[in-house]
Design a protein around this motif. Structure first.
Motif, PDB file in Angstrom:
ATOM      1  N   LEU A  21       1.408  15.312 -13.011  1.00  0.00           N
ATOM      2  CA  LEU A  21       0.212  15.904 -13.604  1.00  0.00           C
ATOM      3  C   LEU A  21      -0.072  17.312 -13.078  1.00  0.00           C
ATOM      4  N   PHE A  22       0.166  17.537 -11.794  1.00  0.00           N
ATOM      5  CA  PHE A  22      -0.118  18.831 -11.155  1.00  0.00           C
ATOM      6  C   PHE A  22       1.102  19.274 -10.345  1.00  0.00           C
ATOM      7  N   PRO A  23       2.139  19.772 -10.980  1.00  0.00           N
ATOM      8  CA  PRO A  23       3.401  20.040 -10.268  1.00  0.00           C
ATOM      9  C   PRO A  23       3.305  21.117  -9.192  1.00  0.00           C
ATOM     10  N   LEU A  24       2.496  22.111  -9.349  1.00  0.00           N
ATOM     11  CA  LEU A  24       2.425  23.179  -8.348  1.00  0.00           C
ATOM     12  C   LEU A  24       1.463  22.839  -7.210  1.00  0.00           C
ATOM     13  N   ARG A  25       0.369  22.213  -7.525  1.00  0.00           N
ATOM     14  CA  ARG A  25      -0.637  21.928  -6.507  1.00  0.00           C
ATOM     15  C   ARG A  25      -0.219  20.791  -5.577  1.00  0.00           C
ATOM     16  N   SER A  26       0.466  19.796  -6.068  1.00  0.00           N
ATOM     17  CA  SER A  26       0.825  18.634  -5.252  1.00  0.00           C
ATOM     18  C   SER A  26       1.830  18.973  -4.161  1.00  0.00           C
ATOM     19  N   ALA A  27       2.760  19.853  -4.431  1.00  0.00           N
ATOM     20  CA  ALA A  27       3.807  20.172  -3.460  1.00  0.00           C
ATOM     21  C   ALA A  27       3.262  20.923  -2.250  1.00  0.00           C
ATOM     22  N   LEU A  28       2.180  21.657  -2.402  1.00  0.00           N
ATOM     23  CA  LEU A  28       1.650  22.446  -1.292  1.00  0.00           C
ATOM     24  C   LEU A  28       0.978  21.590  -0.223  1.00  0.00           C
ATOM     25  N   LEU A  29       0.347  20.508  -0.609  1.00  0.00           N
ATOM     26  CA  LEU A  29      -0.409  19.694   0.337  1.00  0.00           C
ATOM     27  C   LEU A  29       0.347  18.463   0.809  1.00  0.00           C
ATOM     28  N   PHE A  30       1.605  18.376   0.506  1.00  0.00           N
ATOM     29  CA  PHE A  30       2.310  17.119   0.708  1.00  0.00           C
ATOM     30  C   PHE A  30       2.445  16.697   2.165  1.00  0.00           C
ATOM     31  N   LYS A  31       2.963  17.542   3.053  1.00  0.00           N
ATOM     32  CA  LYS A  31       3.281  17.101   4.420  1.00  0.00           C
ATOM     33  C   LYS A  31       2.045  16.664   5.193  1.00  0.00           C
TER      34      LYS A  31
ATOM     35  N   THR B 289      -0.983  15.901   4.068  1.00  0.00           N
ATOM     36  CA  THR B 289      -1.660  14.790   3.410  1.00  0.00           C
ATOM     37  C   THR B 289      -0.851  13.505   3.518  1.00  0.00           C
ATOM     38  N   ALA B 290       0.457  13.591   3.437  1.00  0.00           N
ATOM     39  CA  ALA B 290       1.303  12.404   3.515  1.00  0.00           C
ATOM     40  C   ALA B 290       1.178  11.723   4.871  1.00  0.00           C
ATOM     41  N   LYS B 291       1.169  12.497   5.949  1.00  0.00           N
ATOM     42  CA  LYS B 291       1.002  11.907   7.280  1.00  0.00           C
ATOM     43  C   LYS B 291      -0.341  11.219   7.405  1.00  0.00           C
ATOM     44  N   PHE B 292      -1.389  11.875   6.921  1.00  0.00           N
ATOM     45  CA  PHE B 292      -2.731  11.293   6.987  1.00  0.00           C
ATOM     46  C   PHE B 292      -2.794   9.998   6.183  1.00  0.00           C
ATOM     47  N   ILE B 293      -2.219  10.005   4.990  1.00  0.00           N
ATOM     48  CA  ILE B 293      -2.252   8.810   4.143  1.00  0.00           C
ATOM     49  C   ILE B 293      -1.458   7.674   4.780  1.00  0.00           C
TER      50      ILE B 293
ATOM     51  N   ASN C 248       0.815  -1.220   0.000  1.00  0.00           N
ATOM     52  CA  ASN C 248       0.000   0.000   0.000  1.00  0.00           C
ATOM     53  C   ASN C 248       0.848   1.270   0.000  1.00  0.00           C
ATOM     54  N   ILE C 249       1.954   1.260   0.723  1.00  0.00           N
ATOM     55  CA  ILE C 249       2.821   2.445   0.767  1.00  0.00           C
ATOM     56  C   ILE C 249       3.498   2.663  -0.584  1.00  0.00           C
ATOM     57  N   VAL C 250       3.926   1.596  -1.233  1.00  0.00           N
ATOM     58  CA  VAL C 250       4.515   1.738  -2.567  1.00  0.00           C
ATOM     59  C   VAL C 250       3.464   2.262  -3.549  1.00  0.00           C
ATOM     60  N   ALA C 251       2.230   1.784  -3.443  1.00  0.00           N
ATOM     61  CA  ALA C 251       1.161   2.297  -4.310  1.00  0.00           C
ATOM     62  C   ALA C 251       0.893   3.773  -4.042  1.00  0.00           C
ATOM     63  N   ALA C 252       0.903   4.187  -2.776  1.00  0.00           N
ATOM     64  CA  ALA C 252       0.683   5.603  -2.445  1.00  0.00           C
ATOM     65  C   ALA C 252       1.828   6.473  -2.968  1.00  0.00           C
ATOM     66  N   LEU C 253       3.060   5.991  -2.869  1.00  0.00           N
ATOM     67  CA  LEU C 253       4.192   6.738  -3.422  1.00  0.00           C
ATOM     68  C   LEU C 253       4.073   6.880  -4.941  1.00  0.00           C
ATOM     69  N   THR C 254       3.611   5.845  -5.594  1.00  0.00           N
ATOM     70  CA  THR C 254       3.428   5.895  -7.037  1.00  0.00           C
ATOM     71  C   THR C 254       2.357   6.901  -7.422  1.00  0.00           C
ATOM     72  N   ILE C 255       1.261   6.900  -6.680  1.00  0.00           N
ATOM     73  CA  ILE C 255       0.186   7.862  -6.952  1.00  0.00           C
ATOM     74  C   ILE C 255       0.671   9.286  -6.692  1.00  0.00           C
TER      75      ILE C 255
END
Length: 124
Positions: free
Chosen positions: A65-75, A77-81, A51-58
């Protein structure tokens, strides 16, 4: 990456160490309870790892696909995921406590596996 290392460490403790001792002694010396816990820990580790490898891939796909939007929510969202994936992996593996299951030592592979008992299903 830390979650993958935790998952791999759990696998090493639950599989590699007991298998090494079993191969040295020639038999399972830890008893049936440790056999069950070892099989469950290996299940949690394997499910979490996939599951963690799949989440890293996503996540990497979303960066493409969204280079500017993804970086803002990373920390946040990553902990929650990661927490969600560990809870999901644990509940999937721990469902064995509420079902008819046994941990069975398989001498051919020198490890314990979980054997599920299903009613109304015949073995092939």
């Amino acid at each position: 990456i830390t979650n993958l290392s935790i998952s791999d460490l759990l696998y090493i403790v639950s599989r590699v160490i007991p298998v090494t001792v079993t191969n040295v002694t020639g038999r399972w010396v830890f008893g049936p309870k440790v056999c069950f816990v070892s099989a469950m820990a290996a299940s949690v580790s394997a499910i979490a790892n996939v599951n963690i490898v799949a989440a890293l891939t996503i996540y990497r796909l979303s960066l493409l696909l969204f280079p500017l939007r993804s970086a803002l929510l990373f920390k946040r969202t990553a902990k929650f995921i990661c927490y969600t994936l560990w809870i999901y992996s644990s509940t999937i593996a721990l469902r064995s406590f509420f079902r008819k299951t046994d941990a069975v030592f398989v001498p051919l592979i020198s490890t314990c596996i979980v054997q599920y008992h299903y009613s109304g299903v015949e073995n092939i």
